[in-house]
Design a protein around this motif. Structure first.
Motif, PDB file in Angstrom:
ATOM      1  N   VAL A  82      52.287  31.660  38.061  1.00  0.00           N
ATOM      2  CA  VAL A  82      53.001  32.140  39.131  1.00  0.00           C
ATOM      3  C   VAL A  82      52.190  31.962  40.549  1.00  0.00           C
ATOM      4  N   HIS A  83      51.097  32.385  40.525  1.00  0.00           N
ATOM      5  CA  HIS A  83      49.942  32.293  41.504  1.00  0.00           C
ATOM      6  C   HIS A  83      49.077  31.171  41.210  1.00  0.00           C
ATOM      7  N   GLY A  84      49.182  30.149  42.181  1.00  0.00           N
ATOM      8  CA  GLY A  84      48.534  28.808  42.016  1.00  0.00           C
ATOM      9  C   GLY A  84      46.779  29.049  41.753  1.00  0.00           C
ATOM     10  N   LEU A  85      46.394  30.100  42.259  1.00  0.00           N
ATOM     11  CA  LEU A  85      45.017  30.362  41.740  1.00  0.00           C
ATOM     12  C   LEU A  85      44.625  30.679  40.313  1.00  0.00           C
ATOM     13  N   GLU A  86      45.544  31.393  39.876  1.00  0.00           N
ATOM     14  CA  GLU A  86      45.260  32.209  38.621  1.00  0.00           C
ATOM     15  C   GLU A  86      45.306  31.201  37.528  1.00  0.00           C
ATOM     16  N   ARG A  87      44.578  30.051  37.346  1.00  0.00           N
ATOM     17  CA  ARG A  87      44.868  29.146  36.277  1.00  0.00           C
ATOM     18  C   ARG A  87      44.545  29.531  35.035  1.00  0.00           C
ATOM     19  N   THR A 131      46.016  27.197  45.950  1.00  0.00           N
ATOM     20  CA  THR A 131      46.342  28.526  46.727  1.00  0.00           C
ATOM     21  C   THR A 131      46.982  29.476  45.983  1.00  0.00           C
ATOM     22  N   ARG A 132      47.221  30.976  46.148  1.00  0.00           N
ATOM     23  CA  ARG A 132      48.074  31.868  45.509  1.00  0.00           C
ATOM     24  C   ARG A 132      49.335  31.353  45.753  1.00  0.00           C
ATOM     25  N   ALA A 133      49.693  31.001  46.829  1.00  0.00           N
ATOM     26  CA  ALA A 133      51.087  30.959  47.397  1.00  0.00           C
ATOM     27  C   ALA A 133      51.567  29.383  46.873  1.00  0.00           C
ATOM     28  N   CYS A 139      51.423  36.058  32.783  1.00  0.00           N
ATOM     29  CA  CYS A 139      50.137  36.243  32.805  1.00  0.00           C
ATOM     30  C   CYS A 139      49.431  35.695  34.023  1.00  0.00           C
ATOM     31  N   HIS A 140      48.654  36.984  34.698  1.00  0.00           N
ATOM     32  CA  HIS A 140      47.965  36.624  35.992  1.00  0.00           C
ATOM     33  C   HIS A 140      46.377  36.922  35.767  1.00  0.00           C
ATOM     34  N   SER A 141      45.607  36.899  36.912  1.00  0.00           N
ATOM     35  CA  SER A 141      44.200  37.310  36.843  1.00  0.00           C
ATOM     36  C   SER A 141      43.696  37.889  38.004  1.00  0.00           C
ATOM     37  N   GLY A 142      42.820  38.571  38.189  1.00  0.00           N
ATOM     38  CA  GLY A 142      42.219  38.833  39.477  1.00  0.00           C
ATOM     39  C   GLY A 142      42.191  40.315  39.964  1.00  0.00           C
TER      40      GLY A 142
HETATM   41 ZN   LIG Z   1      48.805  36.960  40.161  1.00  0.00          ZN
END
Ligand SMILES: [Zn+2]
Length: 353
Positions: free
Chosen positions: A73-78, A125-127, A196-199
């Motif tokens: 969902v957030h582009g940075l969180e591969r 990017t996150r967005a 699933c996210h990270s950070g």
């Molecule tokens: Zn996230």
């Protein structure tokens, strides 16, 4: 040249730099016999078009429970996409030899959208490419004060955590995700989602709604029962399981929005979870990562990436099995009040009545 090699070449030509999308399409091709795949929307960016794939497995009847797995969902969180794709691959491979998995899927529906924001991932990017943070994009406003910027803002798409313009329709990617959840999960009496996210921080956290208010959700007893059977089964697990509101409040949370939609239908139980993989420890072990392309959101060393993928697969599998067997552990109507009191004492101390 074999067809498989031609297809593999096409994938890397059409999605340069997007190894997660290439791997996802590989898994879809490998699992063609057992799964259904569709493109739920397309995202245009930099003269390219990327598909957002949804994959379904198991019994399509709306009588059976379902679990949805989401990532990217957030582009940075591969790493979030990588975890979901790794689980999908392991299912596809197990379906070739594992009778118990075939039996499980007779009483369960599984849904995957492993890469919700391919445009953001491609740009790093996150967005999404429009500058909108998809996790702040749902039409739900926080009731209480949110932290400045991170709680969602409408000042500018040039700043992080941008919600999108007031009264604008939802972004293509978030609208497509909501459609899949409504059709595949909310159409069933019992469903679970894991995004699933990270950070965030050093610990792995599993969050559930709400994010828009510090109030507890209606299905706190069910959430507590799910936590209890998980902890009894995996007593060495390292997750912090808690409502997101214990960390911070935010506007526009997609899972708050979808949970509220689910509650609008009578007798429906929808338990949305967010896995927040704590990434700050990865950086502590390898400070050069601060300056790498993957930044602080992804493990940069291969063995660490493998460990992260290994660690979380059992949780994803636990969710599939617990949803299929919900009758054995969900509290009865008579047990719910007691279960709720216990959950309030744990997560909302001082509010036990
Ligand atoms: Zn996230």
């Amino acid at each position: 040249m074999s067809l498989a090699i031609v297809e593999e070449r096409q994938r890397s030509v059409s999605h340069p730099g997007l190894s997660e999308l290439i791997e996802l399409e590989r898994v879809i091709a490998d699992g063609a016999r057992d799964l259904d795949a569709s493109v739920i929307c397309e995202v245009a960016v930099g003269g390219r078009r990327f598909p957002v794939h949804a994959v379904t497995l198991g019994n399509p009847s709306t009588e059976v429970p379902a679990v949805g797995f989401f990532g990217g969902v957030h582009g940075l969180e591969r790493i979030g996409s990588a975890v979901v794709i790794a689980y999908l691959r392991s299912l596809v491979m197990r379906l070739r030899w594992d009778d118990t998995l075939h039996r499980l899927l007779e009483s369960l529906r599984l849904v995957f959208v492993p890469l919700v924001n391919p445009g953001g991932m491609w740009r790093g990017t996150r967005a999404n490419p429009g500058g909108v943070d998809l996790m702040r994009n749902a039409p739900v406003d926080a009731i209480e004060r949110v932290p400045f910027l991170i709680g969602g803002q409408r000042i500018s798409a040039g700043l992080p955590w941008y919600r999108g313009a007031e009264n604008a329709a939802m972004e293509t990617e978030s609208a497509a995700l909501c459609r899949v959840v409504e059709e595949e999960l909310l159409a069933r009496p019992i469903s679970i989602a894991l995004d699933c996210h990270s950070g965030f921080g050093v610990l792995d956290r599993i969050w559930f709604p709400y994010a828009h208010t510090a109030e507890p959700i209606e299905h706190l007893p069910e959430m507590h029962a799910l936590k209890t059977i998980f902890e009894q089964t995996y007593c060495n697990h390292r997750y912090v399981i808690e409502p997101q509101s214990r960390q911070y409040l935010a506007h526009g949370d997609l899972w708050d929005y979808l949970y509220l939609r689910a509650c609008a239908g009578p007798g429906r139980i929808f338990l949305p979870l967010t896995l927040e993989m704590g990434s700050w420890l990865w950086v502590k072990k390898n400070p050069r990562q601060l300056f790498s392309r993957d930044g602080i959101f992804n493990p940069s060393v291969a063995h660490r990436q493998q460990r992260v993928l290994r660690r979380h697969l059992s949780f994803l599998d636990f969710l599939a099995r617990s949803a299929a067997s919900y009758r054995r552990w969900m509290p009865s109507e008579a047990d719910r009040p007691q279960c709720r009191t216990r959950a309030l004492a744990l997560w909302y101390p001082g509010r036990e009545r």
